[in-house]
Design an enzyme around this catalytic site. Structure first.
Site, PDB file in Angstrom:
ATOM      1  N   GLU A 116       0.792  -1.248   0.000  1.00  0.00           N
ATOM      2  CA  GLU A 116       0.000   0.000   0.000  1.00  0.00           C
ATOM      3  C   GLU A 116       0.816   1.287   0.000  1.00  0.00           C
ATOM      4  OE1 GLU A 116      -2.632  -0.336   3.368  1.00  0.00           O
ATOM      5  OE2 GLU A 116      -3.728  -2.002   2.490  1.00  0.00           O
ATOM      6  N   GLU A 175      -6.394 -10.633  -1.191  1.00  0.00           N
ATOM      7  CA  GLU A 175      -7.228 -10.401   0.001  1.00  0.00           C
ATOM      8  C   GLU A 175      -8.697 -10.269  -0.393  1.00  0.00           C
ATOM      9  OE1 GLU A 175      -5.629  -7.125   2.306  1.00  0.00           O
ATOM     10  OE2 GLU A 175      -3.571  -7.760   1.943  1.00  0.00           O
TER      11      GLU A 175
END
Ligand code: XIL
Length: 652
Positions: free
Chosen positions: A345, A461
């Site tokens: 991220e 995810e």
């Protein structure tokens, strides 16, 4: 999505609409729990049971009241609170067993508006006390906590369940407290295993945390469907692996403040499980702005110290990465860490570095950017990971909102550069999606761009939220899951793994919008059926399941593909001491001892000519007992599920 999937979904929607109030038929699954499972229960009548509770601080006063009650004529009143964490606690580890799942129910009220948490506290093997909020309900009315799951492991001591209220001064009231053992519901064995269904395409995995391991049905689902890849939900992130006390001692002994020390204590139970069951692991994650303590970036490892220089941080980063790989290799030499998220991220949705600062002060800020001034830390991270990772471990960049065009571009540019230097192997698409956004085609567009880099791609995810929890909402969710998995299958040559972020809705990090494939009763949701349909399914033969009982054959064709015949062979568990012998009842087509919508769906598919059923299943599908299975049986079964008084099978 292929036409077959659409047809199944249409059939399910239609049946659900005809029978919108139907759920599992009473008398079967719900009867599994008995009073003997209750460990401790009190309505505080005449003060009964109040002595089991204590105040979390020194100051609280616990009394019996008849002024504010949820039921009966008494409740417990907690007064003299002065901190938000003040409240009543009940010690668990002297009345409950480690490694077992329990459920807490209670009605809790604050005197005026407050956020009430049902939380847990424990001390780990290194003596550190941990607190975790399990469930939160806000308001000034009675907060009804119903069957909230709690558990602990054998290395935890001083384990408490407690209630706290965000308003420090409000009185709290507790009534109808109950602690009981969670029922061990048998999982559906007669559905295909996701890992097997997708075995020709990519690994299917999930993320789990140590507390999940106390639930047998949960772990049965992990074993059946997700045994090709496990990610630790939190326990290999920097805040779990960095050991502050050991880092400070090392600094004390050596004067060297560039060698952060690491521990696998939080990850131990899950990694032991992966080792013992030969399950590959996705390492998650080495360098991240979130879930990383500030002291890691500060002089003297002090939370409020100065930010260290770029040079010192690069040394700390190198040693951290080196220490993680060395410790994993030392403690788990046989576990296949087939991939690691090296950086997580780092790009914003508009393709820029994050804002400099502490994420712990302002969510979203990055201490890495604070120190490096830009995203140049990414290359260092990959360089060091390449130096210290085992040869067969793929190194990934992982991100969310990966389909936002400028972010997609920033990731691709970064990946091309790192690929040229030989540092990166793959791009991880987190895929935390919602039924409303993004569209599957926007997701696929990003996927195609990542695939075009020539790097491996993993969906790391996956979960898809829906606020609409009606049957129609579940169908919409199923449709989006199907579309996303269709895209994954289309790019299967470029994808090595698809990992779900959890197993059952109730234990998801986004539980309020039920984003997963299984519900809290461990039942497959429409989303599950939508992603197994239309794929070749190998025979399911595991140590636990050897007797084939249900086989479903489907034929599908799409405009661009030839018709494919698919055989679903599912199996029943061998009768071991721990498994419950299933009772086959009329109407129970999938042989899970419950007659419900799934059986109606299977029967409708059979009647529509879309699937075949084996002889044994046909016997139990013949609910009108006229030696045929046709529309009459469908209608009869529908009436039964809609609670109309009909008998299934011979005496109807
Ligand atoms: C989540 C965990 O599931 C939660 O338990 C935790 O509170 C926050 O982090 N992107 C990631 C994951 O890379 O590590 C995050 O996991 C979800 C978003």
């Amino acid at each position: 999505m292929n036409p077959k999937s659409k047809r199944i979904i249409t059939a399910v929607v239609t049946l659900a609409m005809i029978c919108s109030t139907a759920s599992a038929v009473p008398g079967f699954a719900e009867d599994i729990q008995t009073d003997s499972d209750i460990i401790f229960a009190t309505g505080f009548e005449d003060g009964e049971g109040i002595e089991k509770f204590s105040g979390r601080g020194e100051n609280e006063v616990l009394t019996v009241t008849d002024e504010v009650v949820y039921s009966g004529s008494s409740a417990m009143c907690v007064s003299e609170r002065v901190k938000s964490w003040n409240g009543p606690q009940l010690r668990l580890d002297d009345i409950c067993e480690p490694g077992t799942e329990y459920m807490v129910s209670a009605c809790v009220k604050s005197q005026w508006y407050s956020q009430i948490n049902l939380s847990m506290q424990y001390t780990d093997s290194e003596g550190t006390t941990h607190y975790s909020n399990v469930k939160t309900i806000s308001g000034d009315q009675w907060a009804v906590f119903k069957d909230v799951k709690v558990s602990f492991t054998s290395d935890m001591t001083d384990v408490y369940v407690y209630f706290e209220a965000s308003d420090a001064n409000t009185k709290m009231y507790v009534d109808d407290f109950e602690l009981k053992a969670a029922p061990s519901i048998p999982i559906e064995q007669n559905i295909p295993s996701l890992s097997s269904v997708y075995s020709d395409y990519f690994k299917i995995g999930t993320a789990i945390t140590p507390s999940n391991m106390s639930s047998k049905p949960f772990m049965d689902l992990v074993k059946k469907h997700f045994s090709s890849s496990i990610t630790l939900g939190n326990e290999m992130k920097p805040d779990s692996m960095l050991n502050k006390a050991a880092s400070l001692s090392y600094l004390d002994e050596t004067g060297d403040d560039t060698n952060p020390q690491v521990t696998l204590s939080a990850a131990k139970s899950v990694l032991d499980y992966c080792r013992d069951n030969n399950i590959s692991v996705r390492g998650h994650c080495l360098v991240w702005h979130s879930q990383t303590p500030d002291w890691f970036f500060k002089e003297n490892y002090s939370d409020d110290g100065e930010w260290v220089s770029k040079e010192k941080m690069t040394q700390r980063m190198e040693n951290y990465i080196k220490n993680v790989f060395e410790l994993v290799e030392k403690e788990y030499p046989t576990v296949d860490f087939y991939a690691w998220d090296v950086v997580n991220e780092a790009w914003t949705d508009d393709g820029k570095p994050r804002t400099a600062g502490s994420n712990n002060t302002r969510s979203g800020n990055s201490a890495w950017v604070q120190i490096y001034g830009d995203n140049s830390f990414i290359e260092y991270a990959f360089k060091f990971a390449r130096m210290y990772a085992p040869k067969n471990c793929e190194l990934f960049y992982n991100d969310y909102n990966e389909y936002m065009p400028q972010k997609t571009q920033a990731i691709c540019d970064m990946a091309e550069d790192l690929k040229g230097k030989g540092y990166i192997d793959g791009i991880g698409m987190q895929a935390h999606l919602d039924v409303g956004f993004p569209t599957a085609s926007a997701f696929e567009k990003a996927l195609s761009k990542f695939a075009a880099t020539g790097l491996d791609v993993q969906i790391t995810e996956l979960d898809i939220t829906t606020s609409d929890k009606t049957e129609a909402g579940l169908q919409k969710q199923a449709q989006v899951y199907s579309d996303i998995m269709d895209a994954a299958v289309k790019y299967a040559d470029n994808i090595s793994a698809v990992v779900l972020w959890g197993v059952t809705d109730d234990l998801s990090w986004r539980a309020d919008r039920i984003p997963l494939l299984f519900d809290s009763d461990f039942k497959a949701k429409p989303a599950f059926y939508s992603i197994v349909d239309g794929l070749e399914v190998p025979d399911v033969t595991t140590a636990e399941s050897t007797v084939t009982q249900l086989s479903v054959t489907t034929t599908s064709a799409t405009a661009s593909e030839p018709a494919v015949t698919t055989t679903v062979s599912a199996a029943e568990p061998e009768n071991t001491q721990t498994s419950v012998t299933p009772i086959r009842i009329y109407g129970d087509l999938n042989n899970d001892s419950v007659v419900e919508l799934t059986d109606l769906t299977l029967m409708s598919l059979y009647v529509l000519g879309d699937i075949k059923l084996d002889e044994e299943t046909l016997k139990y599908a013949d609910v009108t007992d006229d030696t045929k299975v046709n529309l009459a049986d469908l209608s009869h079964l529908k009436q039964y599920i809609c609670m109309e008084k009909v008998i299934l099978g011979p005496q109807n």
